[in-house]
Scaffold this motif. Sequence first.
Motif, PDB file in Angstrom:
ATOM      1  N   SER A   1     -14.285  -3.727  57.865  1.00 22.68           N
ATOM      2  CA  SER A   1     -13.041  -3.367  57.106  1.00 22.68           C
ATOM      3  C   SER A   1     -12.037  -4.591  57.672  1.00 22.68           C
ATOM      4  O   SER A   1     -12.117  -5.857  57.843  1.00 22.68           O
ATOM      5  CB  SER A   1     -12.888  -1.915  57.475  1.00 22.68           C
ATOM      6  OG  SER A   1     -11.785  -1.594  56.456  1.00 22.68           O
TER       7      SER A   1
ATOM      8  N   ASN B   1     -17.994  -4.741  54.551  1.00 22.00           N
ATOM      9  CA  ASN B   1     -17.180  -4.205  53.799  1.00 22.00           C
ATOM     10  C   ASN B   1     -15.734  -4.804  54.068  1.00 22.00           C
ATOM     11  O   ASN B   1     -14.702  -4.350  54.330  1.00 22.00           O
ATOM     12  CB  ASN B   1     -16.959  -2.646  54.196  1.00 22.00           C
ATOM     13  CG  ASN B   1     -18.027  -1.842  53.951  1.00 22.00           C
ATOM     14  OD1 ASN B   1     -18.983  -1.821  54.999  1.00 22.00           O
ATOM     15  ND2 ASN B   1     -18.312  -1.291  52.675  1.00 22.00           N
TER      16      ASN B   1
ATOM     17  N   ASN C   1     -20.407  -2.654  49.160  1.00 22.37           N
ATOM     18  CA  ASN C   1     -20.937  -1.891  48.304  1.00 22.37           C
ATOM     19  C   ASN C   1     -19.912  -1.513  47.184  1.00 22.37           C
ATOM     20  O   ASN C   1     -18.919  -1.598  47.075  1.00 22.37           O
ATOM     21  CB  ASN C   1     -20.982  -0.620  49.365  1.00 22.37           C
ATOM     22  CG  ASN C   1     -21.706   0.652  48.642  1.00 22.37           C
ATOM     23  OD1 ASN C   1     -21.376   0.915  47.573  1.00 22.37           O
ATOM     24  ND2 ASN C   1     -22.451   1.555  49.553  1.00 22.37           N
TER      25      ASN C   1
ATOM     26  N   ASP D   1     -17.287   1.028  47.222  1.00 20.30           N
ATOM     27  CA  ASP D   1     -16.060   0.852  48.096  1.00 20.30           C
ATOM     28  C   ASP D   1     -14.959   0.084  47.182  1.00 20.30           C
ATOM     29  O   ASP D   1     -15.365  -1.245  47.222  1.00 20.30           O
ATOM     30  CB  ASP D   1     -16.648   0.165  49.055  1.00 20.30           C
ATOM     31  CG  ASP D   1     -15.604  -0.132  50.223  1.00 20.30           C
ATOM     32  OD1 ASP D   1     -14.372   0.043  49.985  1.00 20.30           O
ATOM     33  OD2 ASP D   1     -15.913  -0.882  51.250  1.00 20.30           O
TER      34      ASP D   1
ATOM     35  N   SER E   1     -15.491  -4.232  46.710  1.00 19.67           N
ATOM     36  CA  SER E   1     -16.284  -4.332  45.603  1.00 19.67           C
ATOM     37  C   SER E   1     -15.867  -5.403  44.646  1.00 19.67           C
ATOM     38  O   SER E   1     -16.760  -6.027  43.975  1.00 19.67           O
ATOM     39  CB  SER E   1     -16.503  -3.464  44.767  1.00 19.67           C
ATOM     40  OG  SER E   1     -15.343  -2.722  44.202  1.00 19.67           O
TER      41      SER E   1
ATOM     42  N   SER F   1     -23.849   5.469  46.529  1.00 22.33           N
ATOM     43  CA  SER F   1     -23.102   6.397  47.620  1.00 22.33           C
ATOM     44  C   SER F   1     -22.533   7.571  47.125  1.00 22.33           C
ATOM     45  O   SER F   1     -22.106   7.542  45.822  1.00 22.33           O
ATOM     46  CB  SER F   1     -22.078   5.524  48.186  1.00 22.33           C
ATOM     47  OG  SER F   1     -22.587   4.193  48.732  1.00 22.33           O
TER      48      SER F   1
ATOM     49  N   PHE G   1     -16.483   7.556  48.724  1.00 24.87           N
ATOM     50  CA  PHE G   1     -15.962   6.383  49.122  1.00 24.87           C
ATOM     51  C   PHE G   1     -16.357   6.167  50.923  1.00 24.87           C
ATOM     52  O   PHE G   1     -16.670   5.277  51.194  1.00 24.87           O
ATOM     53  CB  PHE G   1     -14.484   6.415  49.083  1.00 24.87           C
ATOM     54  CG  PHE G   1     -13.892   5.341  49.903  1.00 24.87           C
ATOM     55  CD1 PHE G   1     -13.836   3.773  49.428  1.00 24.87           C
ATOM     56  CD2 PHE G   1     -13.017   5.457  50.888  1.00 24.87           C
ATOM     57  CE1 PHE G   1     -13.202   2.828  50.062  1.00 24.87           C
ATOM     58  CE2 PHE G   1     -12.340   4.534  51.740  1.00 24.87           C
ATOM     59  CZ  PHE G   1     -12.382   3.177  51.002  1.00 24.87           C
ATOM     60  N   LYS G   2     -16.145   7.446  51.483  1.00 22.94           N
ATOM     61  CA  LYS G   2     -16.463   7.101  52.928  1.00 22.94           C
ATOM     62  C   LYS G   2     -17.724   6.743  53.272  1.00 22.94           C
ATOM     63  O   LYS G   2     -17.960   5.851  54.146  1.00 22.94           O
ATOM     64  CB  LYS G   2     -16.231   8.937  53.600  1.00 22.94           C
ATOM     65  CG  LYS G   2     -16.355   8.773  55.098  1.00 22.94           C
ATOM     66  CD  LYS G   2     -16.115  10.095  55.427  1.00 22.94           C
ATOM     67  CE  LYS G   2     -16.382  10.214  57.140  1.00 22.94           C
ATOM     68  NZ  LYS G   2     -16.086  11.715  57.608  1.00 22.94           N
TER      69      LYS G   2
ATOM     70  N   ALA H   1     -19.750   4.937  51.270  1.00 25.65           N
ATOM     71  CA  ALA H   1     -19.700   3.306  50.598  1.00 25.65           C
ATOM     72  C   ALA H   1     -19.121   2.435  51.664  1.00 25.65           C
ATOM     73  O   ALA H   1     -19.170   1.441  51.649  1.00 25.65           O
ATOM     74  CB  ALA H   1     -18.982   3.162  49.191  1.00 25.65           C
ATOM     75  N   HIS H   2     -17.903   3.001  52.339  1.00 27.51           N
ATOM     76  CA  HIS H   2     -17.214   1.901  53.172  1.00 27.51           C
ATOM     77  C   HIS H   2     -17.587   2.085  54.638  1.00 27.51           C
ATOM     78  O   HIS H   2     -17.284   1.231  55.447  1.00 27.51           O
ATOM     79  CB  HIS H   2     -15.727   2.381  53.187  1.00 27.51           C
ATOM     80  CG  HIS H   2     -14.981   1.437  53.848  1.00 27.51           C
ATOM     81  ND1 HIS H   2     -14.535   0.281  53.356  1.00 27.51           N
ATOM     82  CD2 HIS H   2     -14.013   1.454  54.860  1.00 27.51           C
ATOM     83  CE1 HIS H   2     -13.589  -0.412  54.246  1.00 27.51           C
ATOM     84  NE2 HIS H   2     -13.520   0.431  55.096  1.00 27.51           N
TER      85      HIS H   2
END
Length: 371
Positions: A180, A206, A275, A278, A282, A344, A347-348, A350-351
Amino acid sequence: MICERDDFSLTGPLHLTSIDWFASSSLNLQLLFCRANEHHRRSVAASLVQGIYVAERDRQLQRDGPEAALSPLWSEFFHFRLIRKLVDDADFSIFGGIYEYKPPQPPSHTIKSGELSPRYVIAFRGTVTKADSISRDIELDIHIIRNGLHTTTRFELAIQAVRNMVASVGASNVWLAGHSLGASMALLTGKTVARTGVFPECFAFNPPFLSAPIERIKDKRIKHGIRIAGSVITAGLALAKKATQQHSSQNHLALPAPVDPFAALSDWFPRLYVNPGDHLCSEYIGYFDHRKKMEEMGVGFVERLATQHSLGGLLVDIVSGGKNTEGPVHLVPSSVLTVNSNPSRDFKEAHGIHQWWREDQRFDTKVYRYK
């Protein structure tokens, strides 16, 4: 109470009791980057980044000493040792760290020519939503949006560590890894040293891609049409910017054409892990796929210009009066793009970084080279 995600024995990749660092000697890029041990390398890199997250939570929760701290096992399980913590000068949070690889070896052990284990890994965490660090982390997130991460003191600390390590042991012995916000830091430090002609391995999990969420549009024709329009507009603005710069310097002594800084990075292949669920990362999927489609349509020259810029970045540049010389962090000419194709739940998930070492996920990898 211990958070389950911090405990390696509960959520870590315990199945990786032996790491295969061996790399194929094939000259085919697709085979080289998609070899069988990619899962091992990806899992180790992600675990080391998680170790930095946990090190910061250890600090905040005052889990000191070998009995209380949870972060060491995330690296020591793979024979890495955290030899230096990178501490932010504003909030004193641990935002990164330097790991040294110390495998157990018999005296007669020799490194095989195909082994690509790193000697050092410099890892960066993402945003930690706790009181002691969230304000500073969000400040850095905003700097990413404004293309200003390179102006922060955290970046200065990070790039100094990367430059020193690369100068000391060579780029081939150094990995960069981040998740991130930390992925942006890994990419930016990697791009900075890559401009000097050395290319460290980079694992970006990510990584934020600042764009409208076009990838979430289901209709492929509409999605493709929007991307084409975006490319034309972006390329047009980039040409206008270039013309303005040439006009402002027309009275100066003619100089040789400068090296294209974007093309200069084409031989560096950072590993990007995204992902589709995300929305923060993405758009990398469409970014590279659209470039290929534009080439097939015979208008690759438009996309080669557009791919170096973002609409947001050009607007920021206009607002700043052209003072921002650093391009968007997320734009890279070449990459090894890995997509987690498993759905997924939210979002949590996926991220999250935990997905990148799980065995039950389906990963699709493609190599993109800028031409």
